[in-house]
Structures are given as C-alpha cells and as structure tokens.
Design a protein around this motif. Structure first.
Motif, PDB file in Angstrom:
ATOM      1  N   GLY A  51     -20.073  15.419  -2.335  1.00 36.36           N
ATOM      2  CA  GLY A  51     -18.865  14.697  -2.725  1.00 36.36           C
ATOM      3  C   GLY A  51     -18.483  14.862  -4.179  1.00 36.36           C
ATOM      4  N   TRP A  52     -19.396  15.329  -5.029  1.00 34.39           N
ATOM      5  CA  TRP A  52     -19.081  15.547  -6.434  1.00 34.39           C
ATOM      6  C   TRP A  52     -18.271  16.836  -6.586  1.00 34.39           C
ATOM      7  CZ3 TRP A  52     -19.878  11.693  -9.724  1.00 34.39           C
ATOM      8  CH2 TRP A  52     -20.837  10.733  -9.404  1.00 34.39           C
ATOM      9  N   TYR A  53     -17.261  16.820  -7.444  1.00 32.61           N
ATOM     10  CA  TYR A  53     -16.465  18.013  -7.695  1.00 32.61           C
ATOM     11  C   TYR A  53     -16.094  18.076  -9.168  1.00 32.61           C
ATOM     12  CZ  TYR A  53     -12.493  14.716  -7.330  1.00 32.61           C
ATOM     13  OH  TYR A  53     -11.636  13.660  -7.497  1.00 32.61           O
ATOM     14  N   GLY A  54     -15.720  19.266  -9.624  1.00 27.74           N
ATOM     15  CA  GLY A  54     -15.378  19.401 -11.033  1.00 27.74           C
ATOM     16  C   GLY A  54     -14.694  20.715 -11.338  1.00 27.74           C
ATOM     17  N   GLN A  55     -13.993  20.743 -12.457  1.00 29.03           N
ATOM     18  CA  GLN A  55     -13.250  21.914 -12.907  1.00 29.03           C
ATOM     19  C   GLN A  55     -13.315  21.991 -14.424  1.00 29.03           C
ATOM     20  OE1 GLN A  55      -9.049  21.563 -12.280  1.00 29.03           O
ATOM     21  NE2 GLN A  55      -8.535  23.571 -13.121  1.00 29.03           N
TER      22      GLN A  55
END
Length: 398
Positions: free
Chosen positions: A177-181
C-alpha cells in the motif's frame, strides 16, 4: 537476398517485436457549454461586469489523445513509453505536441525509472484529492495559486502541473500500500563562468550590462511525494522546490517552495476528501540590499469535498480557500474562497453527461478567477469581487 526477401525479413522481425509488446491507443473527447461572469466594484459599491459564453473542451475530463506501450524484457524487466497530447475538440485543434506526457521508462522489482515530461509530485496531491479533479469550472483554488500573486514580481511556476526534462523514480507496487515518487527536472540553461563573459546587452531595468542576464538555474524542479493507500483510505504528502527565476547581475534567485498533504476515505456511497497546502515564494540575495529587499509571499490553502453515488450518477461538491501573507502591514492580506457543486450522469462506462456550477469570492485585492474564464477588470478604480461559472457537457472516453 533479393529486395523482396529483405522486405519480408524486416516484416517478420517487426512482427516478432510487436508480438512481445502491447501498444494502446486511448483518449478522451469532452465538450461543454460554459458561462462565466466576473464582477468588480469601485469604492462606492458600483459594479462592472465581464461575462462570456463559450463552447469549450475539458469540462469534466481533459480532452486528449495518447499512445502507450510496454515490452516485456524478461526477468521481471519491462520497457514502456507514454505519449499523450492535448486536443481542443471544440475547434479541431491539438495534437501539435505531446505536452501532457512524453516519457520512456524501465521498470522491475526495483520500481520504475521514468524520463521525459511528466506530472510533478505536488500536482498529484492537488488532483487526486479534489472531487473535481482540477478540471472545469469546479477546479479547486489550490490549483489557481500557481499564477502570479498580487503585488509582487515573482514569476509563476513553469513546472506546474508538469515538468519537462525530468528524471522520475517510482516505488514498486509491492510495498503493502505504500507508494512514492521522486522527480528532478533539469533547467538546461547554458552556464557562463564568470557571468561577465555573456554577450553584452541591456537588462530588464534598462541598464547596460557587461553581458546579458543569463539564467543559470531557472526552470529546475526537485520534489517528492509519498503516500499510503489501502482499502478505503488514501493519504499522501508532497514537497517541492521550483526555481522560477534568477538574475546573475542582481545576485538574486527566486524559488517557489510547495508542501501539501491530502487524504480521502471511501465509505461506499459517500467519499470524503481533504487537503492542506502551503506555498512560499522566496527571493534569495547574494548581497541583501538595504531595506531587506523583496518580501516573501506565503500562501496557505485548504480543501474539503465529497462525492455521493446515486444510482448511475455521481454528485460532487467542494469548498476551497486560499489566504495570502504578503508580509506587509500597509494593506490587509488578500484571500479567496470557492464553492463548487456538480452532477455526473453515466450513460455507460465511457460516456457521461455532466453539469457543474462554481462561485469564487475575492477580498482585499485577490483576483482568482473561474478555471477557463476571463480575467477580472482590475485597475485603480475597480477591485475584483465575485466570479461565477458553469459547465454543461458530455464526455466520451476510449
């Protein structure tokens, strides 16, 4: 090999490559009848009105035409491209550039590395947590503060909502569930060392310089966004610094620093949205002038919104507000507030009819307008006041 054999061989090679890849044509055609009314007032309470009625594109979703494709390289690796062009279907224009997105990337278990023109991390927070999606007359005011603020000569950001010449990294989708950019955008300006070797010219103030004012960092963007999405909950925070201008001879560099955090929770029929945003426009001096130089500008804003599913329809509503801190005691700080309400009637999964209305109230010199509408009458006599607008349209996606 005869020429016919060469052609057949190339066709077979090309066919083998296509068999290992997937290419998709996609797009949106959206048209709306839109009306706008802006009212300004003088100090005696007398009003001056500017109005406009148009047929325009992109009232619910942005009209576009795109091509995207992926090739499986084996071992969990994939190469992808994405070319997306804006279209103005109301007048038959567009597809002159792929300015909405133009990227090539490599992805795998490590995540994705993406090169080209792409959405910035800080834009995504504004878009994802706006029930109106930052499109049409209902687009929230946190989107509008990218324009130049009243009373200062700070330049507007050139990297909102997208940045060109960028390198982006995206976390893999296997993190529970963790996301990043992360994104870095090159300014691509020519550097002169020393700066006095630039060709002679006249600067913006009309003073003859040993050389023209050479931008050395303007256009650079660096930012990141991290969030968590699981089930009904989605929450994310982003931060970025965008170099909007610099002047070698004046010894100044202008930077816009943006931080925002947003969240949504889906209860099923009802979905709630919220966002907080802070923007600071700063001028750094190599040698700060007597008197302190140009004061910074701080902009603080928030949004609350909702969507409600009613059969095949969707009711959308949002309230947003922006307050300016001009760091001056001479005048009260400008502020704007906006309320938007809309309804979407889905005729199918791809086709929808929609209606949206919105109203902005400006105070103390703020002059924010309805998205897509005309500017206010704003001069020594008249001060911007209320702006209203509506969209009535149809959207088809393919």
């Amino acid at each position: 090999m005869p020429l016919g054999g060469v052609g057949l061989g190339l066709m077979l090679v090309g066919g083998a490559a296509i068999a290992q890849s997937s290419v998709t044509l996609f797009g949106v055609v959206d048209a709306a009848i839109s009306g706008f009314t802006n009212k300004s007032e003088d100090r005696y309470g007398r009003s001056a009105t500017i109005s406009q009625l148009v047929l325009r594109n992109s009232g619910y979703n942005t009209s576009r035409l795109g091509f995207r494709g992926t090739e499986d390289l084996g071992g969990g690796l994939a190469a992808s491209f994405w070319l997306e062009a804006p279209i103005t279907n109301d007048d038959g224009g567009g597809i002159a550039t792929f300015s909405r997105r133009s990227t090539v990337s490599l992805s795998g278990g490590f995540g994705e590395v993406r090169l080209g023109r792409d959405h910035t991390p800080t834009y995504w927070t504004n878009s994802v947590f706006d029930p109106m999606g930052q499109v049409g007359v209902g687009a929230n005011l946190l989107n509008s503060i990218g324009s130049t603020s009243p009373g200062r000569d700070f330049k507007a950001s050139t990297n909102y909502p997208r940045a060109s010449n960028s390198i982006g990294y995206f976390l893999p989708s296997s993190l529970g569930g963790w996301y990043g950019q992360l994104m870095y955008s090159f300014h691509e300006n020519v550097k002169y060392d020393p700066g006095t070797v630039t060709p002679p010219g006249v600067n913006a103030a009309g003073t003859l310089n040993p050389g023209t004012v050479a931008a050395t960092r303007a256009g650079r963007y660096v930012g990141g966004r991290f969030g968590y999405a699981n089930g009904s909950l989605d929450v994310a925070a982003a931060y970025a610094e965008d170099t909007t201008g610099d002047n070698f001879y004046a010894g100044t560099t202008d930077t816009t620093k943006t931080a925002n955090v947003g969240a949504s929770y889906d209860f099923g029929v009802l979905k709630l949205f919220g966002e907080l945003s802070h923007e600071q426009r700063v001028r750094d001096y190599a040698i700060r002038p007597i008197g302190g130089g140009t004061p910074d500008i701080n902009l603080d804003g928030y949004l609350v919104g909702f969507t409600v599913t009613v059969g095949v329809g969707l009711i959308r509503g949002a309230y947003s507000e922006v307050r300016y801190d001009m760091h001056t005691a001479a005048l009260p700080n400008p502020k704007s507030s906006k309320v938007a309400l809309g309804y979407v009637h889905n005729l199918s999964k791809r086709t929808a009819l929609y209606a949206t209305v919105a109203r902005i109230s400006n105070k103390n010199g703020a002059a924010l307008t309805i998205n897509g509408g005309p500017a206010f009458l704003n001069n020594a006599t008249y001060t911007p006041g209320v702006a209203t607008g509506y969209d009535l349209g149809i959207r088809h996606a393919f």
